[in-house]
Design a protein around this motif. Structure first.
Motif, PDB file in Angstrom:
ATOM      1  N   ASP A 172     -51.793   6.230  -5.840  1.00  0.00           N
ATOM      2  CA  ASP A 172     -52.015   7.218  -6.902  1.00  0.00           C
ATOM      3  C   ASP A 172     -50.733   7.463  -7.701  1.00  0.00           C
ATOM      4  O   ASP A 172     -50.772   7.590  -8.935  1.00  0.00           O
ATOM      5  CB  ASP A 172     -52.512   8.532  -6.298  1.00  0.00           C
ATOM      6  N   ILE A 173     -49.601   7.540  -7.021  1.00  0.00           N
ATOM      7  CA  ILE A 173     -48.316   7.753  -7.714  1.00  0.00           C
ATOM      8  C   ILE A 173     -47.990   6.558  -8.612  1.00  0.00           C
ATOM      9  O   ILE A 173     -47.558   6.725  -9.760  1.00  0.00           O
ATOM     10  CB  ILE A 173     -47.190   7.986  -6.693  1.00  0.00           C
ATOM     11  N   LYS A 221     -49.206   4.364 -15.959  1.00  0.00           N
ATOM     12  CA  LYS A 221     -49.812   4.930 -17.169  1.00  0.00           C
ATOM     13  C   LYS A 221     -48.739   5.455 -18.118  1.00  0.00           C
ATOM     14  O   LYS A 221     -48.830   5.283 -19.336  1.00  0.00           O
ATOM     15  CB  LYS A 221     -50.778   6.051 -16.788  1.00  0.00           C
ATOM     16  N   HIS A 222     -47.720   6.101 -17.558  1.00  0.00           N
ATOM     17  CA  HIS A 222     -46.643   6.622 -18.399  1.00  0.00           C
ATOM     18  C   HIS A 222     -45.901   5.484 -19.098  1.00  0.00           C
ATOM     19  O   HIS A 222     -45.622   5.560 -20.301  1.00  0.00           O
ATOM     20  CB  HIS A 222     -45.654   7.422 -17.552  1.00  0.00           C
ATOM     21  N   LYS A 248     -50.065   4.560 -10.034  1.00  0.00           N
ATOM     22  CA  LYS A 248     -50.956   4.614 -11.196  1.00  0.00           C
ATOM     23  C   LYS A 248     -50.418   5.570 -12.257  1.00  0.00           C
ATOM     24  O   LYS A 248     -50.471   5.284 -13.460  1.00  0.00           O
ATOM     25  CB  LYS A 248     -52.354   5.054 -10.764  1.00  0.00           C
ATOM     26  N   ILE A 249     -49.895   6.710 -11.825  1.00  0.00           N
ATOM     27  CA  ILE A 249     -49.310   7.679 -12.760  1.00  0.00           C
ATOM     28  C   ILE A 249     -48.084   7.078 -13.440  1.00  0.00           C
ATOM     29  O   ILE A 249     -47.898   7.203 -14.656  1.00  0.00           O
ATOM     30  CB  ILE A 249     -48.935   8.977 -12.013  1.00  0.00           C
ATOM     31  N   ILE A 251     -44.785  14.095 -11.334  1.00  0.00           N
ATOM     32  CA  ILE A 251     -44.325  12.873 -10.677  1.00  0.00           C
ATOM     33  C   ILE A 251     -43.197  13.178  -9.708  1.00  0.00           C
ATOM     34  O   ILE A 251     -43.181  12.700  -8.572  1.00  0.00           O
ATOM     35  CB  ILE A 251     -43.868  11.847 -11.739  1.00  0.00           C
ATOM     36  N   LEU A 291     -46.396  15.727 -15.411  1.00  0.00           N
ATOM     37  CA  LEU A 291     -47.364  14.987 -14.599  1.00  0.00           C
ATOM     38  C   LEU A 291     -47.136  15.196 -13.102  1.00  0.00           C
ATOM     39  O   LEU A 291     -47.808  14.596 -12.281  1.00  0.00           O
ATOM     40  CB  LEU A 291     -47.261  13.495 -14.926  1.00  0.00           C
TER      41      LEU A 291
END
Length: 429
Positions: free
Chosen positions: A343-344, A350-351, A346-347, A307, A305
């Protein structure tokens, strides 16, 4: 006149000319030695390459001062210059093979000789153009300071990278602590050159908004920079004029996470929405970090992703929640940082909440209500016990007067164990 007499006279003239030339060459060499002796007393760290430059400059000066009729002397000087140039090339070639030998250290700087190719830069010491083809010049490998090779020992300002690299370095957060010209004895704060408003434009004092000191035109070029003190105290990002040394200092320290914004100005998040949001997101990132440390699949998933690539730019964000760089604050003011961190997060979310079974298994269930929905410590609706880190609904935890049932169970278990130990001790007695 016979042929023999003629030959004898010609031979005598040649011998006299040779003696004259040899004497002048020796005279010139003696002058060079005298100048070098004087320079060595002034500069203890003078190396052979610097000595050769001094000797060549002296030869150039002699040629300029010489009459056009002194062709013999001119030729002798040119011959000596060729010899000095050849030796200089050999010395520089040796230094090129051994980079450590070509480094000149002064005022914390590490000056390295630069090539003859490229555009002609500006000497920041004597404020004049560096003609690469004719003039040797150096650049500090730590802060980028550029100067003629002959001007190195005239550099007054300490290396910005050396200052910033010292343990405990912090920005001066006083807003323009302006001094008076009298307190500076009417001298430039950097080079001690005389300055005064009454002496014309060349000696005009220039105020640095960061230090509050006055500088001359050579040390202050009216560069505009954002001042950390004004940002932290007033959230003011208006650039203001600073001296050359401060400009380098601010640029060098702009990526150093040393600004504890909430500690220095606790009221700022209450007035600036973006500051309040970034503080909340950074606390969430630290809570999410705990899930990643326990997640067996996190590293592989994070790579997929991208990250980790995002976090590489903000490594200090996963080490603490209250330290910022000047670049962070400038990007926050422009709106770019807040959007990127959102945005980070949110990633990450989600994970943890959807993609990874291990992370989902580390979720919590509120023990203070009948709702069995899983909650996470980084949820806006969650509260965390400071003692045992158990997570509850915020409303439930407030209703229970912040009494944690897990801490109560642990305390009861501890008391029971102590009671059993006391009973066993009494039985033995």
């Amino acid at each position: 006149m016979s042929i023999h007499e003629d030959d004898s006279g010609l031979g005598s003239d040649l011998a006299e000319s040779e003696v004259f030339n040899t004497d002048y060459k020796q005279f010139l060499q003696n002058q060079i030695d005298a100048v070098l002796t004087s320079e060595r007393e002034k500069q203890s760290g003078l190396d052979r390459r610097e000595e050769l430059h001094i000797a060549i400059d002296l030869c150039k000066k002699k040629i300029v001062e010489m009459d056009e009729s002194d062709d013999a002397k001119r030729q002798q000087i040119l011959d000596l210059m060729v010899e000095l140039r050849l030796e200089l090339e050999q010395v520089e070639e040796i230094q090129a093979k051994d980079p450590a030998a070509s480094v000149t250290r002064w005022q914390g700087h590490e000056f390295v000789l630069q090539s003859l190719r490229g555009r002609n830069p500006y000497c920041e010491t004597c404020v004049s153009t560096i003609w690469r083809i004719a003039q040797a010049w150096r650049r500090c490998i730590k802060c980028g300071f550029r100067t003629h090779d002959k001007c190195v020992k005239k550099v007054n300002d300490k290396c910005a990278a050396w200052i910033v690299g010292k343990p405990g370095f912090e920005f001066d957060l006083r807003i323009c602590p302006e001094k008076t010209l009298l307190s500076q004895n009417y001298e430039c704060f950097s080079c001690n050159r005389a300055i005064s408003y009454e002496s014309g434009s060349d000696a005009e004092p220039r105020l640095c908004d960061y230090t509050g000191q006055y500088y001359c035109k050579k040390c202050h070029w009216n560069d505009n920079m954002i001042i950390p003190a004004r940002v932290v105290r007033n959230w003011d990002f208006q650039p203001r004029v600073v001296c050359r040394s401060v400009k380098k200092l601010l640029i060098t320290a702009s990526k150093k996470p040393i600004i504890q914004l909430e500690k220095l100005n606790p009221a700022l998040p209450s007035y600036i929405h973006s500051v309040s949001e970034i503080c909340k997101l950074r606390k969430q990132i630290l809570l999410m970090k705990c899930f990643f440390l326990c997640c067996r699949l996190s590293l592989q998933s994070a790579r997929n992703l991208r990250i980790l690539q995002h976090l590489n730019r903000y490594q200090h964000f996963v080490e603490s929640s209250d330290r910022y760089t000047m670049e962070d604050l400038i990007a926050l003011h422009s709106g770019n940082l807040l959007q990127e961190i959102q945005d980070i997060v949110k990633i990450f979310r989600k994970h943890i909440t959807e993609e990874c079974e291990t992370c989902r298994g580390n979720a919590f269930v509120c023990e203070l209500c009948s709702n069995k929905e899983t909650i996470y410590p980084f949820d806006d609706s969650a509260s965390t016990c400071r003692t045992c880190c158990a997570v509850f609904h915020k409303t439930c935890f407030s209703t229970a007067s912040r009494r944690c049932p897990r801490c109560a169970r642990r305390e009861a278990r501890k008391c029971a164990i102590l009671a059993e130990m006391n009973e066993d001790g009494q039985d033995k007695n």
